[in-house]
Design an enzyme around this catalytic site. Structure first.
Site, short mmCIF file in Angstrom:
data_model
loop_
_atom_site.label_atom_id
_atom_site.label_comp_id
_atom_site.label_asym_id
_atom_site.label_seq_id
_atom_site.Cartn_x
_atom_site.Cartn_y
_atom_site.Cartn_z
CG ASN A 292 -2.28 1.09 1.38
OD1 ASN A 292 -2.36 1.39 2.48
ND2 ASN A 292 -2.87 1.80 0.32
CG ASN B 260 -8.11 8.52 -0.81
OD1 ASN B 260 -7.84 7.01 0.67
ND2 ASN B 260 -9.41 8.64 0.63
CB CYS C 82 -3.53 6.25 6.35
SG CYS C 82 -3.14 4.97 5.25
CG ASN D 273 -0.69 -0.54 4.95
OD1 ASN D 273 -0.48 -1.63 5.88
ND2 ASN D 273 -2.21 -0.50 4.19
CG HIS E 214 -13.37 0.73 7.88
ND1 HIS E 214 -12.41 0.08 6.50
CD2 HIS E 214 -11.96 1.38 8.56
CE1 HIS E 214 -10.92 0.87 6.47
NE2 HIS E 214 -10.61 1.67 7.45
CD GLU F 271 -6.48 1.23 1.08
OE1 GLU F 271 -7.15 2.96 1.66
OE2 GLU F 271 -5.83 1.06 1.19
CB CYS G 111 -6.16 -0.50 4.33
SG CYS G 111 -7.78 -0.43 4.23
N GLY H 287 -8.36 -1.05 7.84
CA GLY H 287 -9.23 -2.00 7.63
C GLY H 287 -8.66 -3.10 8.34
N1 API Z 1 -8.94 5.08 2.04
C1 API Z 1 -8.54 5.28 3.52
C2 API Z 1 -7.97 6.66 3.56
C3 API Z 1 -6.32 4.97 3.27
C4 API Z 1 -6.51 3.95 4.43
C5 API Z 1 -5.48 2.79 4.07
N2 API Z 1 -4.20 2.95 2.91
C6 API Z 1 -5.10 2.59 5.91
O1 API Z 1 -3.64 1.39 5.54
O2 API Z 1 -5.35 2.49 6.71
C7 API Z 1 -10.54 6.75 3.46
O3 API Z 1 -10.18 7.19 2.79
O4 API Z 1 -10.24 6.53 4.70
#
Ligand code: API
Length: 293
Positions: free
Chosen positions: A11, A64, A73, A75, A168, A217, A226, A229
């Site tokens: 990621n 994003n 985020c 990661n 989520h 995502e 993620c 996630g």
């Molecule tokens: N797309 C996610 C942000 C990146 C999360 C993901 N890359 C991680 O590692 O938690 C959102 O808009 O809430």
């Protein structure tokens, strides 16, 4: 503009260090879209800005690939922590990072036989938020969504929805590789049920300490991993009595494994790697094109 590209289990994000040189009044969404573009930019799942903070030791902003700003985020936090420690911005191996969603505590874990090398990063991702208002999602704002039937385009899904600072929706499936996530991910992401959209995760519980997890995502589509996630997946599995709490869970993602623990104090801990891909300089033409808009 100098940048660093890093990834957490594949990621990947383009990082700009703004600790000593702010990016004033530029269109950050446009910059995120442009650097994320695999054809005309650097190519990534998004952009992360490392900024000063007056609430924590540092601040991380995550955008994003579509330019939308995320609230957290997992990661990205591990990569940010490694970057800050490796570059001497923190003498301590433990420090705090402010995000739009939470202020989190991070700890870089060093190689035993090479103290200056970061082996992995442990992050206290804080408490999961279980009310509909926390995501947000439509319905009674104070109620939670655990294994609730939801109709999307005449198809019924049982969802467990929660926030790890970002929203989520978790679905349990028999095989994460067979579920058509590329088809249903965007439909669920953009469902009117989620006014600010949602990240969509599918989970197959393998045994009491292992799960398979794949993600669509919000704002970036299918990614290799993620972090938030993976935390949401473990919390959702425990809420549905598919896993026991207070046991470290190995989450298998397409990009690799994370270790997640939802502890007795209701905090979710995440441990995993963070790696550099490259350092570089954004072509001045790109900057001029970007910043002339
Ligand atoms: N797309 C996610 C942000 C990146 C999360 C993901 N890359 C991680 O590692 O938690 C959102 O808009 O809430």
């Amino acid at each position: 503009m100098l940048f660093t590209k890093m990834h957490g289990l594949g990621n990947k994000y383009v990082f700009f260090n703004l600790l000593n040189n702010p990016l004033d009044n530029h269109d950050l969404s446009e910059l995120a879209r442009s650097v994320s573009d695999v054809n005309y930019g650097i190519g990534s799942d998004g952009m992360i800005l490392i900024c000063p903070s007056d609430k924590a030791d540092f601040r991380m902003r995550i955008f994003n690939a579509d330019g939308s700003e995320g609230k957290n985020c997992g990661n990205g936090l591990r990569c940010t922590a490694k970057y800050l420690y490796d570059n001497g911005y923190s003498e301590s191996s433990q420090f705090t990072i402010e995000t739009l969603g939470e202020i989190v505590e991070v700890e870089v874990e060093l190689e035993t036989n090479h103290k200056s090398t970061v082996r992995s990063v442990k992050v206290d991702m804080g408490e999961p938020k279980l009310q509909k208002a926390d995501l947000p999602m439509e319905g009674d704002p104070f109620s939670s969504t655990i294994n609730e039937p939801v109709i999307i385009e005449n198809q019924e899904f049982h969802m467990t929805c929660l926030s790890m600072g970002n929203p989520h929706a978790i679905l349990f499936v028999d095989d994460v590789k067979k579920f058509p996530l590329e088809r249903w991910g965007p439909k669920i992401e953009h469902a009117t049920l989620f006014p600010e959209r949602v990240n969509v995760g599918i989970v197959h519980v393998l045994n009491e300490q292992e799960i398979d997890y794949r993600v669509w995502e919000r704002g970036s589509g299918l990614t290799m991993a993620c972090g938030t996630g993976a935390c949401a997946a473990v919390v959702a599995a425990a809420l549905n009595n598919r896993l026991k709490r207070e046991l470290p869970i190995t989450v298998h993602l397409p990009g690799g494994d994370l270790t997640i623990l939802w502890d007795a104090n209701n905090h979710v801990w995440k441990s995993g790697p963070a790696e550099y891909i490259c350092h570089g300089e954004l072509a001045i033409e790109t900057c001029q094109t970007l910043f002339s808009r």
